[in-house]
Design a protein around this motif. Structure first.
Motif, PDB file in Angstrom:
ATOM      1  N   ASP A 257       0.825  -1.149  -0.016  1.00 54.16           N
ATOM      2  CA  ASP A 257      -0.085  -0.177   0.211  1.00 54.16           C
ATOM      3  C   ASP A 257       0.531   1.317   0.040  1.00 54.16           C
ATOM      4  OD1 ASP A 257      -1.986  -1.587  -0.762  1.00 54.16           O
ATOM      5  OD2 ASP A 257      -3.121  -1.469   2.464  1.00 54.16           O
ATOM      6  N   SER A 258       2.193   1.318  -0.062  1.00 52.53           N
ATOM      7  CA  SER A 258       3.342   2.179   0.428  1.00 52.53           C
ATOM      8  C   SER A 258       2.980   2.669  -1.686  1.00 52.53           C
ATOM      9  CB  SER A 258       4.182   1.767   0.596  1.00 52.53           C
ATOM     10  OG  SER A 258       5.333   0.818  -0.734  1.00 52.53           O
ATOM     11  N   LEU A 259       3.833   4.192  -1.202  1.00 54.27           N
ATOM     12  CA  LEU A 259       3.712   5.232  -2.374  1.00 54.27           C
ATOM     13  C   LEU A 259       4.410   3.971  -3.664  1.00 54.27           C
ATOM     14  CD1 LEU A 259       3.162   7.994  -2.719  1.00 54.27           C
ATOM     15  CD2 LEU A 259       5.867   8.337  -1.775  1.00 54.27           C
ATOM     16  N   GLN A 260       4.095   4.301  -4.020  1.00 57.17           N
ATOM     17  CA  GLN A 260       4.053   3.369  -5.591  1.00 57.17           C
ATOM     18  C   GLN A 260       5.125   4.767  -6.663  1.00 57.17           C
ATOM     19  OE1 GLN A 260       3.911   0.336  -6.591  1.00 57.17           O
ATOM     20  NE2 GLN A 260       3.538   0.687  -3.777  1.00 57.17           N
ATOM     21  N   ALA A 261       4.577   6.242  -6.660  1.00 59.73           N
ATOM     22  CA  ALA A 261       5.315   6.915  -8.201  1.00 59.73           C
ATOM     23  C   ALA A 261       5.454   8.189  -7.530  1.00 59.73           C
ATOM     24  CB  ALA A 261       4.709   6.616  -9.241  1.00 59.73           C
ATOM     25  N   LEU A 262       6.468   9.099  -7.777  1.00 59.21           N
ATOM     26  CA  LEU A 262       6.941   9.945  -7.000  1.00 59.21           C
ATOM     27  C   LEU A 262       7.300  11.108  -8.437  1.00 59.21           C
ATOM     28  CD1 LEU A 262       6.534  12.089  -4.593  1.00 59.21           C
ATOM     29  CD2 LEU A 262       8.940  11.563  -4.053  1.00 59.21           C
ATOM     30  N   ILE A 263       6.104  12.659  -8.374  1.00 62.96           N
ATOM     31  CA  ILE A 263       6.124  13.117  -9.780  1.00 62.96           C
ATOM     32  C   ILE A 263       6.499  14.742  -9.555  1.00 62.96           C
ATOM     33  CG2 ILE A 263       5.045  13.580 -11.707  1.00 62.96           C
ATOM     34  CD1 ILE A 263       3.527  11.747 -11.948  1.00 62.96           C
ATOM     35  N   VAL A 264       7.354  15.071  -9.761  1.00 65.88           N
ATOM     36  CA  VAL A 264       7.807  16.549  -9.101  1.00 65.88           C
ATOM     37  C   VAL A 264       7.764  17.041  -9.934  1.00 65.88           C
ATOM     38  CG1 VAL A 264      10.018  17.883  -7.442  1.00 65.88           C
ATOM     39  CG2 VAL A 264       9.897  14.823  -7.764  1.00 65.88           C
ATOM     40  N   THR A 265       7.454  18.531  -9.888  1.00 64.00           N
ATOM     41  CA  THR A 265       6.843  20.045 -10.909  1.00 64.00           C
ATOM     42  C   THR A 265       7.469  20.792 -10.020  1.00 64.00           C
ATOM     43  OG1 THR A 265       4.427  20.358  -9.760  1.00 64.00           O
ATOM     44  CG2 THR A 265       5.412  18.093 -11.758  1.00 64.00           C
ATOM     45  N   PRO A 266       7.834  21.592 -10.909  1.00 67.62           N
ATOM     46  CA  PRO A 266       8.517  23.137 -10.681  1.00 67.62           C
ATOM     47  C   PRO A 266       7.037  23.925 -10.170  1.00 67.62           C
ATOM     48  CG  PRO A 266       8.549  22.974 -13.249  1.00 67.62           C
ATOM     49  CD  PRO A 266       7.709  21.858 -12.847  1.00 67.62           C
ATOM     50  N   THR A 267       6.290  23.240 -10.450  1.00 66.54           N
ATOM     51  CA  THR A 267       4.857  24.805 -10.320  1.00 66.54           C
ATOM     52  C   THR A 267       3.323  23.672  -9.241  1.00 66.54           C
ATOM     53  OG1 THR A 267       4.262  24.929 -12.385  1.00 66.54           O
ATOM     54  CG2 THR A 267       5.946  26.626 -11.755  1.00 66.54           C
ATOM     55  N   ARG A 268       2.395  24.488  -8.678  1.00 67.55           N
ATOM     56  CA  ARG A 268       1.589  23.586  -8.094  1.00 67.55           C
ATOM     57  C   ARG A 268       0.601  24.062  -9.292  1.00 67.55           C
ATOM     58  NH1 ARG A 268       1.179  28.717  -3.591  1.00 67.55           N
ATOM     59  NH2 ARG A 268       2.703  28.786  -3.083  1.00 67.55           N
ATOM     60  N   GLU A 269       0.599  24.940 -10.623  1.00 69.46           N
ATOM     61  CA  GLU A 269      -0.322  24.036 -11.458  1.00 69.46           C
ATOM     62  C   GLU A 269      -0.166  22.773 -11.667  1.00 69.46           C
ATOM     63  OE1 GLU A 269       0.805  27.731 -10.575  1.00 69.46           O
ATOM     64  OE2 GLU A 269      -1.176  28.714  -9.901  1.00 69.46           O
ATOM     65  N   LEU A 270       1.196  23.049 -12.254  1.00 65.66           N
ATOM     66  CA  LEU A 270       1.403  21.361 -12.955  1.00 65.66           C
ATOM     67  C   LEU A 270       1.047  20.574 -11.884  1.00 65.66           C
ATOM     68  CD1 LEU A 270       2.704  20.832 -15.678  1.00 65.66           C
ATOM     69  CD2 LEU A 270       4.620  21.369 -14.667  1.00 65.66           C
ATOM     70  N   ALA A 271       2.083  20.406 -11.189  1.00 67.79           N
ATOM     71  CA  ALA A 271       1.217  19.878 -10.361  1.00 67.79           C
ATOM     72  C   ALA A 271      -0.305  19.379  -9.885  1.00 67.79           C
ATOM     73  CB  ALA A 271       1.873  19.791  -8.489  1.00 67.79           C
ATOM     74  N   LEU A 272      -0.980  20.295  -9.624  1.00 69.24           N
ATOM     75  CA  LEU A 272      -2.642  19.877 -10.158  1.00 69.24           C
ATOM     76  C   LEU A 272      -2.896  18.702 -11.426  1.00 69.24           C
ATOM     77  CD1 LEU A 272      -3.292  22.604  -8.064  1.00 69.24           C
ATOM     78  CD2 LEU A 272      -4.484  20.356  -7.630  1.00 69.24           C
ATOM     79  N   GLN A 273      -2.119  19.747 -12.684  1.00 69.94           N
ATOM     80  CA  GLN A 273      -2.409  19.161 -14.201  1.00 69.94           C
ATOM     81  C   GLN A 273      -1.805  17.609 -14.504  1.00 69.94           C
ATOM     82  OE1 GLN A 273      -1.906  22.272 -17.215  1.00 69.94           O
ATOM     83  NE2 GLN A 273      -0.304  20.069 -17.829  1.00 69.94           N
ATOM     84  N   ILE A 274      -0.926  17.725 -13.560  1.00 69.02           N
ATOM     85  CA  ILE A 274      -0.341  15.995 -14.098  1.00 69.02           C
ATOM     86  C   ILE A 274      -1.370  15.376 -12.869  1.00 69.02           C
ATOM     87  CG2 ILE A 274       1.458  14.486 -12.975  1.00 69.02           C
ATOM     88  CD1 ILE A 274       3.190  16.994 -13.841  1.00 69.02           C
ATOM     89  N   HIS A 275      -2.028  15.729 -11.601  1.00 64.76           N
ATOM     90  CA  HIS A 275      -2.763  14.292 -11.071  1.00 64.76           C
ATOM     91  C   HIS A 275      -4.084  14.900 -11.448  1.00 64.76           C
ATOM     92  CE1 HIS A 275      -5.561  15.021  -7.802  1.00 64.76           C
ATOM     93  NE2 HIS A 275      -5.387  13.689  -7.205  1.00 64.76           N
ATOM     94  N   ARG A 276      -4.692  15.865 -11.790  1.00 67.32           N
ATOM     95  CA  ARG A 276      -5.955  15.553 -12.832  1.00 67.32           C
ATOM     96  C   ARG A 276      -5.837  14.802 -13.834  1.00 67.32           C
ATOM     97  NH1 ARG A 276      -9.333  20.496 -14.644  1.00 67.32           N
ATOM     98  NH2 ARG A 276      -8.027  21.791 -13.793  1.00 67.32           N
ATOM     99  N   GLU A 277      -4.638  14.691 -14.724  1.00 66.88           N
ATOM    100  CA  GLU A 277      -4.080  13.578 -15.991  1.00 66.88           C
ATOM    101  C   GLU A 277      -4.189  12.199 -15.707  1.00 66.88           C
ATOM    102  OE1 GLU A 277      -1.900  15.684 -19.381  1.00 66.88           O
ATOM    103  OE2 GLU A 277      -1.915  13.801 -19.846  1.00 66.88           O
ATOM    104  N   ALA A 278      -3.569  12.322 -14.331  1.00 63.44           N
ATOM    105  CA  ALA A 278      -3.273  10.735 -13.495  1.00 63.44           C
ATOM    106  C   ALA A 278      -4.973   9.895 -13.147  1.00 63.44           C
ATOM    107  CB  ALA A 278      -2.040  10.867 -12.063  1.00 63.44           C
ATOM    108  N   VAL A 279      -5.347  10.657 -12.675  1.00 71.54           N
ATOM    109  CA  VAL A 279      -6.574  10.438 -12.268  1.00 71.54           C
ATOM    110  C   VAL A 279      -7.796  10.097 -13.463  1.00 71.54           C
ATOM    111  CG1 VAL A 279      -9.155  11.107 -10.722  1.00 71.54           C
ATOM    112  CG2 VAL A 279      -6.840  11.311 -10.047  1.00 71.54           C
ATOM    113  N   SER A 280      -7.818  10.614 -14.890  1.00 69.41           N
ATOM    114  CA  SER A 280      -8.641  10.261 -15.463  1.00 69.41           C
ATOM    115  C   SER A 280      -7.727   9.123 -16.378  1.00 69.41           C
ATOM    116  CB  SER A 280      -8.604  11.350 -16.558  1.00 69.41           C
ATOM    117  OG  SER A 280      -7.513  11.439 -17.423  1.00 69.41           O
TER     118      SER A 280
END
Ligand SMILES: Nc1ncnc2c1ncn2[C@@H]1O[C@H](COP(=O)(O)OP(=O)(O)OP(=O)(O)O)[C@@H](O)[C@H]1O
Length: 948
Positions: free
Chosen positions: A317-340
């Protein structure tokens, strides 16, 4: 090894003359369907653009060529190679498909593959995990005849694609098709994923008379399954053997992504089949996000299925993937894409979390708590038996975190980073980084600038500490290098070894000798840190290397109690990862030696080194135009396979960044004080500027505020976006672009320059010329995104005389044509009048606002201290000022009134210029066509020319 162990085929043992070896030097081998081939006999990675040609025949003339080469008899079915299925530790079966749509897969009897003699067993062994689960129903079709004795084909009611159900196979969890026939007609269950789905579908079938809606629902499900299947086949073909999970394909169907983009096609085989680290560079808007998300999603879903079989033993159940981005907006966008991407397989809560700074503490805690809650929820789901199509798919946590590093005030970031060092706590799952399977650095060249690197290094160190892939003896030393480096360079924004224009990352891959030296230092057999050597590959032809990562290379992660170590892949992506040309590589090598032999040269090498990326690194650089130097001088290392060379194109003077094909570059040369009016006229009266949402980039926050306020006063729908804003307002600005209901103009700093994917953005304006070529490329890349003819947009640079030099550099470096935008002189005059009025209004309002703010500050503090203030300590606003102030206020009011009148009348639509606009919108009034009217000297020159 070219011989095949033949099993279970009618063509077994048949003797044929061997076809001539293709020019790329690999030996072709003829195999029969069902053949079992020894490990190492075929390259399964097929991970560059040419690999498809190397591994099988896939072009239009495939049938002809395969038939010819195999000396096929009339009517004999021949197939193409798709990949390998693991039979046992060292044997693989060819996975095949018919060469053309509609052919009966069961008719395939033989196929032609091109066999690499160089691939080692090791290479294939590393792919066992990933290949095992890639069995698809399409391939099952071809195996069906072997396993089930042609039951389906003998039954006329049992059409190949319609009447098979699937059952779990005893071997490797694969599905084996059986023929089912029911009174309600054939049921398409060929794409069912497991036995439970089959039985569920069969139940539906038996109760078909219970209602039409059930039948419709079932039809809908069938349709979507068929589409997903078709999507899977399409990607399989175009990536040279990557069979994406059907759940992922469903998500791709929803987005109609029927073709992988070049960067996806080039990197997915290496990332998924080869389990390699990837360094990827490709133009903006070219689909890099999916290029790194797909391997993660594929892994998670495959793992999910294997856990379904193995239950508790492999539960993780542990953390499997860690994605590091330079801006918050980009982090949220990638999150959205991963969720979809994962939403169709993991319903409500995808297990993806996003951690960004700037949110309220309570909200941040809620994010963390929800992730914990999800863990608990999953625990309870694990305890019961799930029935239905989703059975097993919700069983295991898939936690993915995008962590934005840009915020200096990010308490969440600190929480996270601090948590990395805790062994227990409220959000203990975040502490365990030992199972991180994917470490992804997006916009990597940005991550190594402007003070982000120390934070990134901390995370990389923490991940490495949690699951060491190396001896960490030199950890301290490496950690200190960052400090030394910046001090030495005297540039706090850049890493040591990154000379040149700020924003460009110099990349050098590690080579064998460096790695050996690193090892020696760590083993204590040699003192001092490694010296980087850059190999200019030139004509040398490095042979394909076996896969070196994982547990076989002797440097595996330390095992955690009870769990096998995790093999970690590192992905590093950006649109502007500049690889050094041979000249610069050699130069820097000399410089480097003279300066210090202490550091690993090259920022990306630094990231890979810091994250202890092991195994072969696949370098794909599609970001540059110039292919003439393709064969020459690409920095290549022992850690970089030879096929990478084909894709790695040197940058520097000869290599120009590749811009999106639908992007039009424009320029207006004007004085600084005329920029506002040009911007206004452009946004309002030209087709290019007025056709959709726009992003206007400034180089400072003060400029963003001023330009934003002026454009707003001029009646445009404006939002501003910069790093000093509240996070909520930042999100709102982005959303205003996304929802596309109104044509919004977002005036912003470079905080919005990278990664943001808002396809509706029609134009980008560089109000201030970008400071670097990289920055220009990223800013401009916010428009013309994606694939296809709809991916168009324009990028306008407003160039003041003082910016001519830097603009010239950008033009020179990109070697691209910038079209001049000549605004109609009369139109420009009208725009200038409005802008002057708006500026006056803004100035007046700003003075008033400042005065009020200052007075409020006094009042608040006095109240707190219980002091009564004298009236005269207050600053007087313009309204209560002296005569001159009151005059200014009056002027401001008059300007406002005049402006309102002008704004009530529509601006004339530009009718003559480079950007001829005949469009009439509700706001715009068409006027009779006018003659060209250029302003100033140009006008005089034109007049003279006409007279002559
Ligand atoms: N295979 C595909 N087919 C069609 N469109 C795609 C495909 N993959 C991604 N896209 C779309 O392309 C657009 C750009 O993708 P993405 O944001 O990943 O670009 P990027 O390369 O990361 O750009 P940047 O360098 O600016 O960050 C997105 O809208 C995405 O949905």
């Amino acid at each position: 090894m070219t011989s095949a162990i033949v099993s279970g085929s009618g063509r077994k043992g048949r003797k044929r003359s061997r076809p001539a070896a293709p020019s790329f030097g690999w030996k072709p081998v003829e195999v029969t369907i069902g053949d079992v081939v020894p490990a190492g006999s075929v390259d399964v990675t097929s991970d560059n653009g040419d690999a498809m040609a190397s591994n099988h025949y896939d072009d239009d003339s495939f049938a002809h060529r395969a038939s010819r080469d195999l000396e096929a008899e009339p009517g004999e079915g021949v197939g193409m190679f798709y990949g390998l299925e693991v039979i046992s530790g060292d044997q693989y079966r060819m996975i095949t498909t018919p060469h053309s749509e509609g052919s009966d897969p069961s008719s395939i009897t033989r196929l032609l593959v091109v066999n690499s003699p160089d691939v080692t067993t090791n290479n294939v062994d590393k792919n066992v995990q990933t290949v095992r689960k890639q069995e698809t129903p399409a391939r099952n079709k071809s195996k069906k005849t072997k396993k089930q004795g042609d039951t389906a084909s003998q039954n006329p009611n049992c059409a190949p694609s319609e009447t098979r159900s699937t059952e779990p196979s005893a071997t490797a969890g694969r599905t084996v098709e059986t023929c089912k026939h029911s009174k309600s007609g054939p049921v398409d269950l060929t794409t069912a994923r497991n036995g439970k789905i089959s039985s569920k579908a069969l139940e539906d079938d038996q109760q078909s008379d219970t209602g039409r809606s059930v039948a419709e629902g079932s039809q809908g499900r069938q349709r979507s399954q068929q589409q997903a299947q078709a999507m899977q086949d399409a990607w399989l073909m175009q990536t040279g053997g990557v069979s994406l999970d059907l759940a992922i394909c469903e998500a791709l169907v929803l987005q109609s992504f029927w073709t992988p983009t070049p960067i996806q096609a080039a990197t997915l085989p290496a990332a998924i089949l080869g389990r390699r680290n990837v360094v990827g560079a490709a133009p903006t808007g070219s689909g890099k996000t999916l290029a790194f998300l797909l391997p993660v999603a594929q892994f998670l879903l495959q793992k999910q299925e294997s856990m379904h079989i193995n239950d508790e033993a492999t539960k993780d159940d542990s953390l499997q993937a860690l994605i590091v981005t330079p801006t918050r907006e980009l982090a949220l966008q990638i999150h959205r894409e991963a969720v979809s991407l994962l939403s169709s397989s993991i319903k409500k809560n995808s297990g993806c979390g996003v951690l960004v700074g700037g949110l309220a503490h309570a909200k941040q805690s809620r994010v963390l708590a929800s992730l914990s809650a999800f863990l608990r929820m999953h625990s309870s789901i694990d305890a019961r038996v799930d029935v239905g199509a989703d059975a097993g798919l919700r069983r295991n946590i898939r936690l993915e975190i995008s962590l934005s590093l840009r915020s200096k005030r990010s308490s969440l970031r600190d929480t996270f980073i601090d948590n990395l060092h805790l062994s227990s706590g409220e959000h203990a799952h975040l502490n365990d980084l030992s199972r991180v399977r994917f470490l992804i650095i997006d916009e990597a060249d940005r991550m190594i600038q402007q003070g982000s690197f120390p934070q990134l290094a901390r995370i990389l160190d923490a991940v490495q500490k949690a699951n060491p892939t190396d001896d960490d003896d030199d950890e301290e030393e490496l950690g200190e290098e960052g400090t030394d480096i910046t001090e030495e360079d005297g540039d706090t924004n850049r890493l040591f070894g990154l000379p040149g224009i700020p924003g460009e990352a110099k990349v050098t891959m590690l080579n064998a000798s460096i790695l050996q030296q690193i090892e020696e230092v760590k083993n204590g057999s040699k003192s001092g840190p490694p010296v980087v050597e850059e190999i200019c590959s030139g004509e040398e032809d490095v042979e394909a290397e076996g896969f070196e990562g994982g547990s076989d290379d002797g440097s595996d992660p330390i095992s955690l109690p009870g769990l096998p170590p995790v093999y970690r892949q590192t992905f590093v992506y950006s649109a502007t990862l500049t690889l050094p040309s041979s000249g610069s590589a050699l130069q820097s090598k000399k410089k480097k030696r003279a300066r210090s032999n202490k550091d690993v040269d090259g920022a990306i090498a630094e990231i890979l080194e810091k994250s202890r990326a092991k195994g072969t690194t696949k370098v794909v650089d599609l970001s540059h135009l110039d292919k003439r130097d393709k064969a020459k001088s690409v920095p290549i290392t022992a850690q970089t396979d030879d096929r990478s060379k084909a894709n790695a194109i040197p940058a520097g003077p000869a290599g120009q960044f590749r811009l999106p094909p639908g992007l039009t570059l424009q320029q207006i040369k004007c004085t600084q004080r005329h920029k506002d009016s040009h911007l206004y006229a452009y946004l309002l009266t030209t087709d290019a500027g007025a056709s959709g949402p726009s992003l206007v980039f400034c180089n400072s926050i003060a400029a963003v505020r001023r330009v934003g306020a002026t454009m707003q006063t001029l009646g445009l729908q404006v939002r501003v976006l910069h790093a000093q804003m509240q996070q909520r307002a930042r999100f709102k600005a982005i959303e205003s672009l996304r929802n596309g209901k109104e044509r919004t103009v977002v005036v912003c700093t470079d905080v919005a320059a990278r990664g943001l994917d808002i396809p509706s953005v029609a134009s980008v304006v560089h109000y201030d010329v970008a400071r670097t070529v990289d920055s220009f490329v990223h800013r401009s890349g916010r428009t013309a995104r994606g694939m296809g003819p709809g991916a168009v947009g324009s990028s306008l640079s407003l160039v003041a005389p003082s910016e001519d030099r830097i603009h010239g550099k950008i033009v020179e470096s990109l070697q691209a044509k910038f079209e001049s935008v000549n605004l109609d002189g009369r139109l420009f005059k009208a725009a200038q009048e409005r802008v002057n009025l708006a500026c006056k209004v803004v100035e007046t309002e700003e003075t008033e606002r400042k005065t009020q703010q200052s007075n409020k500050w006094f009042l608040d503090n006095a109240e707190e201290a219980g002091i009564e203030l004298d009236e005269d300590v207050f600053e007087e606003g313009l309204a209560g000022g002296d005569k001159r102030d009151r005059g200014r206020l009056r002027e401001g009011q008059l300007a406002k009134e005049r402006l309102q009148k002008l704004l009530a009348e529509p601006m004339q639509t530009q009718r003559f210029c480079k950007f001829l606009s005949t469009r009439t919108t509700s706001n715009h009034r068409s006027i009779a066509p006018s003659l060209p009217q250029a302003g100033g000297n140009q006008a005089r020159r034109n007049k003279k020319r006409r007279r002559n």
